[in-house]
Design an enzyme around this catalytic site. Structure first.
Site, PDB file in Angstrom:
ATOM      1  CB  SER A  21      -0.968  -0.038   1.185  1.00 33.45           C
ATOM      2  OG  SER A  21      -2.022   0.870   1.012  1.00 33.45           O
ATOM      3  CD  GLU A  68      -5.430  -4.219  -3.999  1.00 35.42           C
ATOM      4  OE1 GLU A  68      -5.689  -3.660  -2.908  1.00 35.42           O
ATOM      5  OE2 GLU A  68      -4.352  -4.790  -4.228  1.00 35.42           O
TER       6      GLU A  68
END
Length: 544
Positions: free
Chosen positions: A196, A325
């Site tokens: 991330s 996601e």
């Protein structure tokens, strides 16, 4: 502390100390700042690990060092105890600021140090524990760095140019170069790994001259420097900095006066004014930026420009995403929400995303294209199940999947080093949807779910046969890449199944795309092809 009046007492205390050390068998290492004493852990499969937890690599970024480049940690006398977890940099969690500014520490885990084992201890490694990875012959280093406003505020000039969190990471990498051989590591074989925001950070190091020579290959999960939440031009920070200044009554006319005032303000007040809501994900404010030119600058151009100019270093790397996601944004709606709330937040998400892809005058075109492609032109007429499904796809594609794919496509054309791509779609006994929102049903594979099979911790109570297989597989692939630059595993029918992306645009599919509870692994080529073509044709990020 002891107050000793004669040498006999001194000898007794020294002998007592030696006996205790031999009994506990705690590992000791000498680093550039002094001696550090760690603790002993057991890996998942029973290997003895020397764990050095909380070694300072930078001076506390307080007072004049707040909103400044970090300085190396000072030397210390005696032995620094590096055996307890819990140090965190300040961050807002559910309305409360946790952590402390004296947080520039790192952890080292190794099986390459010799010591006599007579007892073992455990450290409280709740989030990114080493017990899976350390079943393999690697040295693992995890680091803390400044976050949010404290790590990424910018005044747009040389007073507080920004990117302090990235500069913390550079300092930690320099510490590794200087000290890692003490723990049995090879300073010429360093692999960066982040997920991330960490993935975005890793890409920035591949772009920045500040990181040159400090690592040799990298792994990026679900994020890179091209994500819409990963970069802001320095000209855009002023209104947000002034907002903070007004609330704590600091002057705004001169950058130096403003920063001097910020440095005197309790960090809790500063961080409290930057509370982050996951539903505002596309509009994160305190992120990497382009700095004014200086000897100390980390980044002076946008990542898009740098990558278009082929300025990214040609190192071997792995890059990938999870299948769903966008659940990072939509999980709250699966847990509890009304249709009207969904519609309102969807609008915010689309608008926030468009602001990072287009200039203001082009936003209407972005909105029209998104509405047409993902929502059949009308969000309000969709049923809830379909709306959430498409909302998840839009959020995932725009925030993670397309930036990942477009970087792979670019690098496939210019890189000589091998690059590898994966798509993770395995849902085991737990997931972050269940952990964070108590969603018991299988709604998909959420952002960061793959980390449950790489790092140990209280959030990964995995025990099923399939879960254990995925742990074994992921650890094998990731550590073999770190060791020799080629991801392979004896847990695959074909050990070297995973081939470089340049060869045939293939990626490793971990989990069955038709049944995500099936831990099968295949090599595939259809990486959301239609959706990626939509983004490439309508909103190109790079020149391919």
């Amino acid at each position: 502390m002891f107050s000793l009046n004669n040498y006999s007492g001194l000898v007794f205390c020294l002998l007592y100390f030696v006996l205790i050390c031999l009994l506990r068998a705690e590992p000791l290492a000498k680093v550039s700042q002094g001696l550090v004493q760690g603790t002993i852990l057991k890996s998942r499969n029973g290997r003895n690990i020397s764990g050095f937890i909380g070694i300072p690599y930078g001076q506390p970024p307080i007072r004049k060092l707040r909103f400044s480049s970090p300085l190396p940690a000072k030397k210390w006398d005696g032995i620094h105890l590096a055996n307890k977890d819990g140090i965190m940099c300040p961050q807002p969690i559910e309305g409360t600021v946790i952590g402390n500014e004296d947080c520039l520490v790192l952890n080292v885990f190794t099986t390459r140090m010799k010591f006599n084992i007579s007892t073992t201890e455990s450290a409280n490694l709740d989030y990114y524990g080493p017990l899976y990875l350390m079943d393999q012959d690697i040295v693992l280093v995890t680091i803390n760095y400044r976050l949010g406003l404290l790590g990424f505020l910018s005044t747009g000039d040389s007073v507080a140019p920004g990117n302090f969190g990235l500069k913390d990471q550079v300092l930690a990498l320099k510490w590794v170069q200087k000290n890692i051989q003490v723990f049995g590591g090879d300073k010429n074989r360093v692999t960066l790994f982040g997920e991330s925001a960490g993935g975005a950070s890793v890409t920035y190091h591949a772009l920045s001259n500040s990181s040159r020579g400090l690592f040799h290959q990298y792994i990026i999960h679900s994020g890179n420097a091209l994500v819409p939440w990963g970069y802001r031009d320095r000209s855009l920070f002023k209104k947000d900095v002034n907002y903070i200044a007004r609330h704590i009554r600091c002057p705004t006319n001169k950058s130096q006066d403003l920063i001097d005032c910020f440095r005197k303000t309790d960090f809790h007040k500063l961080v409290n004014l930057t509370t982050y809501n996951v539903l505002d994900f596309p509009e994160i404010l305190w992120i990497p930026t382009n700095e004014v030119e200086s000897e100390d600058s980390f980044l002076t151009d946008s990542p898009q420009n740098l990558i278009n100019k082929n300025k990214i270093r040609d190192y071997p790397f792995i890059s990938g995403t999870v299948f769903d996601e966008g659940l990072y944004v939509t999980c709250p709606f699966y847990a509890n929400s009304t249709s009207q709330t969904k519609l309102n937040v969807l609008g915010r998400c689309v608008n926030g995303t468009s602001n990072r892809f287009f200039k203001p005058e082009d936003l209407s075109n972005f909105n029209k294209a998104i509405q047409s492609y993902y929502f059949n032109g009308s969000v309000s007429s969709m049923n809830e199940v379909k709306l959430l499904k498409m909302f998840t796809k839009f959020a995932g594609d725009s925030q993670f999947i397309f930036p990942n794919w477009i970087l792979l496509e670019k690098m496939a054309k210019i890189a000589k080093s091998p690059i590898y791509s994966y798509l993770f779609d395995y849902h085991g006994q737990t997931s972050y949807a269940e952990i964070d929102y108590d969603i018991k049903n299988n709604i998909g594979v959420n952002h960061a779910d793959e980390l449950l099979y790489i790092f140990s911790g209280v959030y990964s109570p995995l025990a099923s046969r399939n879960d254990n297989y995925i742990i074994d597989l992921m650890v094998d692939l990731w550590t073999s890449f770190a060791i020799n630059g080629k991801p392979s595993s004896e847990h695959l029918a074909i050990i070297d199944l995973w081939e470089p992306y340049q060869r045939s645009k293939s990626f490793l599919q971990i989990g069955n795309i038709s049944n995500n509870t099936d831990p099968s692994v295949t090599l595939r080529q259809d990486y959301f092809t239609d959706r990626m073509n939509f983004w490439k044709e309508n909103f190109p990020l790079l020149k391919l």
